[in-house]
Design an enzyme around this catalytic site. Structure first.
Site, PDB file in Angstrom:
ATOM      1  N   SER A   6       0.814  -1.034   0.112  1.00  0.00           N
ATOM      2  CA  SER A   6       0.023  -0.069   0.001  1.00  0.00           C
ATOM      3  C   SER A   6       1.129   1.376  -0.215  1.00  0.00           C
ATOM      4  CB  SER A   6      -0.919  -0.024   1.335  1.00  0.00           C
ATOM      5  OG  SER A   6      -1.316   1.364   1.523  1.00  0.00           O
ATOM      6  N   HIS A  31      -1.085  -1.145  -4.246  1.00  0.00           N
ATOM      7  CA  HIS A  31      -2.342  -0.863  -3.700  1.00  0.00           C
ATOM      8  C   HIS A  31      -2.278   0.571  -3.400  1.00  0.00           C
ATOM      9  CE1 HIS A  31      -5.899  -1.985  -1.155  1.00  0.00           C
ATOM     10  NE2 HIS A  31      -5.745  -1.037  -0.356  1.00  0.00           N
ATOM     11  N   ASP A  33      -4.435   3.797  -2.077  1.00  0.00           N
ATOM     12  CA  ASP A  33      -5.407   4.191  -0.865  1.00  0.00           C
ATOM     13  C   ASP A  33      -6.143   5.421  -1.238  1.00  0.00           C
ATOM     14  OD1 ASP A  33      -3.865   2.061   1.561  1.00  0.00           O
ATOM     15  OD2 ASP A  33      -5.852   2.010   0.700  1.00  0.00           O
ATOM     16  N   MET A  35      -8.605   8.254  -0.405  1.00  0.00           N
ATOM     17  CA  MET A  35      -9.437   8.721   0.619  1.00  0.00           C
ATOM     18  C   MET A  35      -9.732  10.055   0.585  1.00  0.00           C
ATOM     19  SD  MET A  35      -6.875   7.255   3.810  1.00  0.00           S
ATOM     20  CE  MET A  35      -6.289   5.813   3.754  1.00  0.00           C
ATOM     21  N   HIS A  64      -8.062   1.087  -3.996  1.00  0.00           N
ATOM     22  CA  HIS A  64      -9.041   0.830  -3.061  1.00  0.00           C
ATOM     23  C   HIS A  64      -9.818   2.257  -2.868  1.00  0.00           C
ATOM     24  CE1 HIS A  64      -9.638  -0.053   1.631  1.00  0.00           C
ATOM     25  NE2 HIS A  64     -10.649   0.061   0.904  1.00  0.00           N
ATOM     26  N   MET A  66     -11.680   4.745  -0.751  1.00  0.00           N
ATOM     27  CA  MET A  66     -12.397   4.778   0.610  1.00  0.00           C
ATOM     28  C   MET A  66     -13.096   6.180   0.378  1.00  0.00           C
ATOM     29  SD  MET A  66      -9.399   3.380   3.007  1.00  0.00           S
ATOM     30  CE  MET A  66      -8.101   3.427   1.707  1.00  0.00           C
ATOM     31  N   MET A 135     -11.320  -5.389   5.245  1.00  0.00           N
ATOM     32  CA  MET A 135     -10.512  -4.679   6.241  1.00  0.00           C
ATOM     33  C   MET A 135     -10.303  -5.100   7.617  1.00  0.00           C
ATOM     34  SD  MET A 135      -9.850  -1.943   4.376  1.00  0.00           S
ATOM     35  CE  MET A 135      -9.151  -1.137   5.525  1.00  0.00           C
ATOM     36  N   GLY A 140      -8.478   4.403   6.998  1.00  0.00           N
ATOM     37  CA  GLY A 140      -8.210   5.620   7.090  1.00  0.00           C
ATOM     38  C   GLY A 140      -6.696   5.934   7.395  1.00  0.00           C
ATOM     39  N   PHE A 141      -6.086   4.960   7.961  1.00  0.00           N
ATOM     40  CA  PHE A 141      -4.654   5.139   8.408  1.00  0.00           C
ATOM     41  C   PHE A 141      -3.947   4.024   8.017  1.00  0.00           C
ATOM     42  CE2 PHE A 141      -5.323   9.672   9.509  1.00  0.00           C
ATOM     43  CZ  PHE A 141      -6.914   9.871  10.160  1.00  0.00           C
ATOM     44  N   GLY A 142      -2.504   4.204   7.854  1.00  0.00           N
ATOM     45  CA  GLY A 142      -1.733   3.103   7.950  1.00  0.00           C
ATOM     46  C   GLY A 142      -1.068   3.083   9.329  1.00  0.00           C
ATOM     47  N   GLY A 143      -0.407   1.736   9.583  1.00  0.00           N
ATOM     48  CA  GLY A 143       0.119   1.792  10.927  1.00  0.00           C
ATOM     49  C   GLY A 143      -0.408   1.537  12.205  1.00  0.00           C
ATOM     50  N   ASP A 173      -6.714  -6.411   4.263  1.00  0.00           N
ATOM     51  CA  ASP A 173      -5.946  -5.072   4.059  1.00  0.00           C
ATOM     52  C   ASP A 173      -6.014  -4.403   5.631  1.00  0.00           C
ATOM     53  OD1 ASP A 173      -6.822  -1.935   2.322  1.00  0.00           O
ATOM     54  OD2 ASP A 173      -5.137  -2.582   3.594  1.00  0.00           O
ATOM     55  N   GLY A 174      -4.903  -4.220   6.424  1.00  0.00           N
ATOM     56  CA  GLY A 174      -4.582  -3.342   7.564  1.00  0.00           C
ATOM     57  C   GLY A 174      -3.988  -4.266   8.501  1.00  0.00           C
ATOM     58  N   GLY A 175      -2.838  -3.726   8.953  1.00  0.00           N
ATOM     59  CA  GLY A 175      -1.850  -4.250   9.970  1.00  0.00           C
ATOM     60  C   GLY A 175      -1.497  -5.863   9.535  1.00  0.00           C
ATOM     61  N   GLY A 195       1.143  -1.995   4.027  1.00  0.00           N
ATOM     62  CA  GLY A 195       1.786  -0.579   3.955  1.00  0.00           C
ATOM     63  C   GLY A 195       3.053  -0.508   5.006  1.00  0.00           C
ATOM     64  N   SER A 196       2.840  -0.188   6.025  1.00  0.00           N
ATOM     65  CA  SER A 196       3.950   0.041   6.852  1.00  0.00           C
ATOM     66  C   SER A 196       4.838  -1.314   7.276  1.00  0.00           C
ATOM     67  CB  SER A 196       3.290   0.436   8.406  1.00  0.00           C
ATOM     68  OG  SER A 196       2.398  -0.450   8.865  1.00  0.00           O
TER      69      SER A 196
HETATM   70  C1  DX5 Z   1      -5.918   1.805   5.645  1.00  0.00           C
HETATM   71  C2  DX5 Z   1      -5.653   1.174   4.041  1.00  0.00           C
HETATM   72  C3  DX5 Z   1      -5.006   0.124   4.173  1.00  0.00           C
HETATM   73  C4  DX5 Z   1      -3.355   0.690   4.814  1.00  0.00           C
HETATM   74  C5  DX5 Z   1      -2.571  -0.559   5.267  1.00  0.00           C
HETATM   75  O1  DX5 Z   1      -7.200   2.625   5.637  1.00  0.00           O
HETATM   76  O2  DX5 Z   1      -6.949   0.964   3.466  1.00  0.00           O
HETATM   77  O3  DX5 Z   1      -4.540  -0.135   2.942  1.00  0.00           O
HETATM   78  O4  DX5 Z   1      -2.751   1.698   4.051  1.00  0.00           O
HETATM   79  O5  DX5 Z   1      -1.508  -0.036   5.816  1.00  0.00           O
HETATM   80  P1  DX5 Z   1      -0.840  -0.857   7.254  1.00  0.00           P
HETATM   81  O6  DX5 Z   1      -0.289  -2.064   6.572  1.00  0.00           O
HETATM   82  O7  DX5 Z   1       0.297  -0.161   7.622  1.00  0.00           O
HETATM   83  O8  DX5 Z   1      -1.906  -1.403   8.051  1.00  0.00           O
HETATM   84 ZN    ZN Z   2      -6.423  -0.021   1.491  1.00  0.00          ZN
END
Ligand code: DX5
Ligand code: ZN
Length: 231
Positions: A6, A31, A33, A35, A64, A66, A135, A140-143, A173-175, A195-196
């Site tokens: 991501s 990917h 994101d 937003m 994606h 959002m 999800m 909304g956010f990475g990490g 997707d996420g964490g 992502g992170s």
């Molecule tokens: C969150 C995004 C994810 C996010 C994943 O709203 O849809 O794609 O960027 O980032 P990590 O892997 O750091 O959770």
């Molecule tokens: Zn995403």
């Protein structure tokens, strides 16, 4: 297993260079994101950024959305060069029509579920789905930290997609990181977004191997879902 990094966690000041590095490292998907600050409490980028990156990247653009009322922007993302649009069931008022429209524009069509949305929200559109995105964080956010209950949703969705016409890939997707990858693969996931846990651990080639090694634990139905679209 397909890993889709991501770019939300990439260097926004050097996105073209980042995408080249992904391709060189052996990644096939990326990917995006998108937003809008309305559906989620954050704003990232839109079609112009994707259009510019499309010019110099051969990666599969997994977009994606959002955003509220995503049906307003299908044409714009198709024109920008998206390979797949994933809309949120919570934002798409006419999901059946929107999925059909995405496919009619030559893109793959996906639907995403927020953590609190049950998988049966998809049961009436299964034959239209190329991909279903679970999800595993609140968008909304990475990490953020992985929501453990997501594993049960992956299993439930895998069972649901065994119905006739259920050819969709399952994306999470996420964490996501190499530590929870084995459980996700064993639950039936085929595409993992990171992502992170990916961008914070260069070099990208070795990081990809970390994920692929973690995903290599055998699965009872591995032979049925070799990864990648079936049609
Ligand atoms: C969150 C995004 C994810 C996010 C994943 O709203 O849809 O794609 O960027 O980032 P990590 O892997 O750091 O959770
Ligand atoms: Zn995403």
């Amino acid at each position: 297993m397909i890993l889709a990094p991501s770019i939300l966690s990439a260097d926004f000041g050097n996105l073209e260079r980042e995408l080249h590095a992904l391709e060189e490292a052996g990644l096939t998907w990326v990917h995006f994101d998108v937003m809008d600050g309305c559906f989620v409490p954050n704003i990232t980028f839109g079609p112009p950024v994707i259009k510019r990156l499309r010019k110099s990247s051969g990666l599969f653009f997994d977009v994606h959305l959002m955003i509220a009322a995503p049906e307003r922007f299908l044409e714009a993302f198709a024109e920008a060069g998206a390979d797949m649009l994933v809309v949120h069931v919570e934002a798409a008022g006419h999901l059946d029509r929107t999925l059909r429209e995405i496919k009619s524009m030559g893109m793959k069509a996906g639907a995403a579920l927020n953590p609190s949305t049950p998988v049966y929200a998809l049961e009436n559109v299964i034959p239209l789905l190329d991909l279903a995105l679970i999800m595993s964080v609140n968008p909304g956010f990475g990490g953020q930290s992985f929501i453990p209950g997501s594993l049960g949703k992956v299993r439930a969705l895998r069972a649901m997609l065994r119905e006739p016409g259920g050819q969709a890939l399952i994306e999470v997707d996420g964490g996501v990181d190499p530590e929870n990858t084995p459980d996700l693969i064993n639950a039936g996931a085929e595409v993992l977004v990171s992502g992170s846990a990916f961008f914070n651990r260069p070099p990208y080639g070795r990081r990809l191997q970390d994920f692929m090694k973690a995903a290599s634990a055998p699965r009872p139905d591995a032979q049925r879902y070799p990864g990648g679209f079936q049609n």
